[in-house]
Design a protein around this motif. Sequence first.
Motif, PDB file in Angstrom:
ATOM      1  N   TYR A 213       0.827  -1.194   0.000  1.00  0.00           N
ATOM      2  CA  TYR A 213       0.000   0.000   0.000  1.00  0.00           C
ATOM      3  C   TYR A 213       0.869   1.255   0.000  1.00  0.00           C
ATOM      4  CZ  TYR A 213      -3.812  -3.042   1.732  1.00  0.00           C
ATOM      5  OH  TYR A 213      -4.741  -4.039   1.889  1.00  0.00           O
ATOM      6  N   ALA A 214       0.278   2.331  -0.506  1.00  0.00           N
ATOM      7  CA  ALA A 214       0.813   3.669  -0.284  1.00  0.00           C
ATOM      8  C   ALA A 214       0.034   4.229   0.901  1.00  0.00           C
ATOM      9  CB  ALA A 214       0.626   4.536  -1.518  1.00  0.00           C
ATOM     10  N   MET A 215       0.738   4.581   1.989  1.00  0.00           N
ATOM     11  CA  MET A 215       0.064   5.035   3.200  1.00  0.00           C
ATOM     12  C   MET A 215       0.286   6.530   3.388  1.00  0.00           C
ATOM     13  SD  MET A 215       0.119   5.995   6.592  1.00  0.00           S
ATOM     14  CE  MET A 215       1.621   5.503   7.429  1.00  0.00           C
ATOM     15  N   TYR A 216      -0.808   7.242   3.666  1.00  0.00           N
ATOM     16  CA  TYR A 216      -0.756   8.687   3.861  1.00  0.00           C
ATOM     17  C   TYR A 216      -1.618   9.024   5.073  1.00  0.00           C
ATOM     18  CZ  TYR A 216      -1.597  13.677   3.027  1.00  0.00           C
ATOM     19  OH  TYR A 216      -1.692  15.038   3.156  1.00  0.00           O
ATOM     20  N   THR A 217      -1.159   9.942   5.918  1.00  0.00           N
ATOM     21  CA  THR A 217      -1.936  10.343   7.088  1.00  0.00           C
ATOM     22  C   THR A 217      -2.751  11.584   6.768  1.00  0.00           C
ATOM     23  OG1 THR A 217      -0.285   9.418   8.601  1.00  0.00           O
ATOM     24  CG2 THR A 217      -1.850  11.001   9.513  1.00  0.00           C
ATOM     25  N   HIS A 218      -4.052  11.415   6.732  1.00  0.00           N
ATOM     26  CA  HIS A 218      -4.980  12.524   6.494  1.00  0.00           C
ATOM     27  C   HIS A 218      -5.227  13.228   7.819  1.00  0.00           C
ATOM     28  CE1 HIS A 218      -8.707  14.631   5.339  1.00  0.00           C
ATOM     29  NE2 HIS A 218      -9.218  14.156   6.455  1.00  0.00           N
ATOM     30  N   GLU A 219      -5.029  14.532   7.852  1.00  0.00           N
ATOM     31  CA  GLU A 219      -5.288  15.325   9.042  1.00  0.00           C
ATOM     32  C   GLU A 219      -6.398  16.310   8.739  1.00  0.00           C
ATOM     33  OE1 GLU A 219      -1.993  16.811  11.270  1.00  0.00           O
ATOM     34  OE2 GLU A 219      -0.582  15.489  10.244  1.00  0.00           O
ATOM     35  N   GLY A 220      -7.432  16.289   9.535  1.00  0.00           N
ATOM     36  CA  GLY A 220      -8.553  17.186   9.304  1.00  0.00           C
ATOM     37  C   GLY A 220      -9.867  16.483   9.533  1.00  0.00           C
ATOM     38  N   HIS A 221     -10.918  17.061   9.009  1.00  0.00           N
ATOM     39  CA  HIS A 221     -12.264  16.551   9.219  1.00  0.00           C
ATOM     40  C   HIS A 221     -12.407  15.165   8.612  1.00  0.00           C
ATOM     41  CE1 HIS A 221     -16.649  16.710   9.651  1.00  0.00           C
ATOM     42  NE2 HIS A 221     -16.461  17.767  10.416  1.00  0.00           N
ATOM     43  N   SER A 222     -13.245  14.342   9.227  1.00  0.00           N
ATOM     44  CA  SER A 222     -13.427  12.962   8.752  1.00  0.00           C
ATOM     45  C   SER A 222     -14.540  12.835   7.724  1.00  0.00           C
ATOM     46  CB  SER A 222     -13.740  12.037   9.941  1.00  0.00           C
ATOM     47  OG  SER A 222     -14.927  12.438  10.601  1.00  0.00           O
TER      48      SER A 222
ATOM     49  N   GLN B 162      -5.317   7.239   8.813  1.00  0.00           N
ATOM     50  CA  GLN B 162      -4.298   6.646   7.942  1.00  0.00           C
ATOM     51  C   GLN B 162      -5.003   6.038   6.737  1.00  0.00           C
ATOM     52  OE1 GLN B 162      -2.078   3.926  10.447  1.00  0.00           O
ATOM     53  NE2 GLN B 162      -0.516   5.465  10.807  1.00  0.00           N
ATOM     54  N   ILE B 163      -4.686   6.541   5.550  1.00  0.00           N
ATOM     55  CA  ILE B 163      -5.277   6.078   4.312  1.00  0.00           C
ATOM     56  C   ILE B 163      -4.301   5.132   3.619  1.00  0.00           C
ATOM     57  CG2 ILE B 163      -6.082   6.770   2.026  1.00  0.00           C
ATOM     58  CD1 ILE B 163      -7.005   9.397   3.254  1.00  0.00           C
ATOM     59  N   TYR B 164      -4.756   3.914   3.317  1.00  0.00           N
ATOM     60  CA  TYR B 164      -3.925   2.920   2.628  1.00  0.00           C
ATOM     61  C   TYR B 164      -4.515   2.685   1.238  1.00  0.00           C
ATOM     62  CZ  TYR B 164      -1.750   1.576   7.098  1.00  0.00           C
ATOM     63  OH  TYR B 164      -1.058   1.567   8.295  1.00  0.00           O
ATOM     64  N   ILE B 165      -3.760   3.007   0.206  1.00  0.00           N
ATOM     65  CA  ILE B 165      -4.200   2.784  -1.166  1.00  0.00           C
ATOM     66  C   ILE B 165      -3.386   1.640  -1.769  1.00  0.00           C
ATOM     67  CG2 ILE B 165      -4.373   3.773  -3.487  1.00  0.00           C
ATOM     68  CD1 ILE B 165      -4.896   6.457  -2.240  1.00  0.00           C
ATOM     69  N   PRO B 166      -4.020   0.557  -2.201  1.00  0.00           N
ATOM     70  CA  PRO B 166      -3.272  -0.588  -2.765  1.00  0.00           C
ATOM     71  C   PRO B 166      -2.583  -0.188  -4.058  1.00  0.00           C
ATOM     72  CG  PRO B 166      -5.622  -0.854  -3.151  1.00  0.00           C
ATOM     73  CD  PRO B 166      -5.481   0.349  -2.252  1.00  0.00           C
ATOM     74  N   ILE B 167      -1.353  -0.633  -4.225  1.00  0.00           N
ATOM     75  CA  ILE B 167      -0.596  -0.318  -5.432  1.00  0.00           C
ATOM     76  C   ILE B 167      -0.136  -1.614  -6.095  1.00  0.00           C
ATOM     77  CG2 ILE B 167       0.141   1.987  -4.732  1.00  0.00           C
ATOM     78  CD1 ILE B 167       2.738   0.873  -3.752  1.00  0.00           C
ATOM     79  N   THR B 168       0.044  -1.536  -7.406  1.00  0.00           N
ATOM     80  CA  THR B 168       0.454  -2.721  -8.155  1.00  0.00           C
ATOM     81  C   THR B 168       1.964  -2.862  -8.125  1.00  0.00           C
ATOM     82  OG1 THR B 168       0.482  -1.380 -10.166  1.00  0.00           O
ATOM     83  CG2 THR B 168      -1.524  -2.590  -9.677  1.00  0.00           C
TER      84      THR B 168
ATOM     85  N   SER C 148      -7.902  14.117   0.136  1.00  0.00           N
ATOM     86  CA  SER C 148      -6.636  13.465   0.470  1.00  0.00           C
ATOM     87  C   SER C 148      -6.356  12.302  -0.468  1.00  0.00           C
ATOM     88  CB  SER C 148      -6.649  12.984   1.930  1.00  0.00           C
ATOM     89  OG  SER C 148      -6.327  14.036   2.810  1.00  0.00           O
ATOM     90  N   TYR C 149      -7.401  11.522  -0.809  1.00  0.00           N
ATOM     91  CA  TYR C 149      -7.225  10.445  -1.785  1.00  0.00           C
ATOM     92  C   TYR C 149      -6.675  11.020  -3.089  1.00  0.00           C
ATOM     93  CZ  TYR C 149      -9.345   6.308   0.386  1.00  0.00           C
ATOM     94  OH  TYR C 149      -9.587   5.214   1.167  1.00  0.00           O
ATOM     95  N   SER C 150      -7.253  12.141  -3.524  1.00  0.00           N
ATOM     96  CA  SER C 150      -6.815  12.759  -4.773  1.00  0.00           C
ATOM     97  C   SER C 150      -5.351  13.179  -4.679  1.00  0.00           C
ATOM     98  CB  SER C 150      -7.694  13.975  -5.088  1.00  0.00           C
ATOM     99  OG  SER C 150      -7.254  14.613  -6.267  1.00  0.00           O
TER     100      SER C 150
END
Length: 230
Positions: free
Chosen positions: A173-182, A224-230, A190-192
Motif C-alpha cells: 500500500y501507499a500510506m498517507y496520514t490525512h489530518e482534518g475533518h473525517s 491513515q489512508i492505505y491505497i493498494p498499489i500494483t 486526500s485520496y486525490s
Amino acid sequence: MPKTERILNVMQRVYERQNFTVGELAEEFSVSYRTMLRYLHELSRLGVPLYANEGKNGGYSILTSRQKRERSEQTNETIQRIIKPRTLIVGLEMKLPFTAYYMSQTLKPRLWQELQNRMEEIPYIRHKTPNPLYIAAVLNRQPIYHYVAGFEVSTIRDMPERMVGLTLPTQEYAMYTHEGHSEREDTDQSYSYVLQLLKQRGLMPNPERYSLELRTTVHASKTQIYIPIT
C-alpha cells in the motif's frame, strides 16, 4: 454541453479562482460532487497543478512553481510504501450502486454508530484495548460501491448477526496520514492528493483491491489512508 467543453470551462474557472472546494465548483457547474471530483482528476492527469489542502476548511488550490518544487521535495516524507500482511475484518457493510454513492454519506454515520454500540459482540478483535483501532475497507469501483466499517480480528468465526467477514490478502500500500475533518469530501481530497503523489513516483493504484482507512475513533482528526498499489 459536451464533456470536453465542460472540462475546459472548469479548467478556466480553476485558474481564475486559484482556491476552491469541490462542492463550490459542483454547485457552480450544476453537477454532482462526484462528477466534479472526476473532472478535477482529469485536469490533474492533463497536468493542471492541483493541490488538495486537508482540514475542515480545506479545498483545492493551484500550486505555484515554488510550491510544486516544495511538494516534490516532501513527497518521500508524506507517503510511505507499506506491505500489510493478510488482514481480517469483521463489521457492518454497505453495498450501493456506484451511481447512488451520495446516499452513503447519510448511511455511514449510522453504520459507525451501530458498530460502536455492538463492539462487544465481535470476538477475536486484535489488540483490543479500551480504544481499539477502527478500520474501514472501501472498494470504490463501478458498478458497486462497497464499504465495510469494522475492526481487525485474528480469526473470522462466531459472526454476530448481520455482520460480515472480509479477508484481504497481503498487499503493498501507499500510506498517507490525512489530518482534518473525517467527512467524505475532505477524505476524498486526500485520496486525490495521494493519487497525484503516486503518479509523480511512477506508482499505479490497484482498483481491484480494497483501500483502507484506519482511525482511533470514528471522528478522529487523523486517518491513515492505505491505497493498494500494483
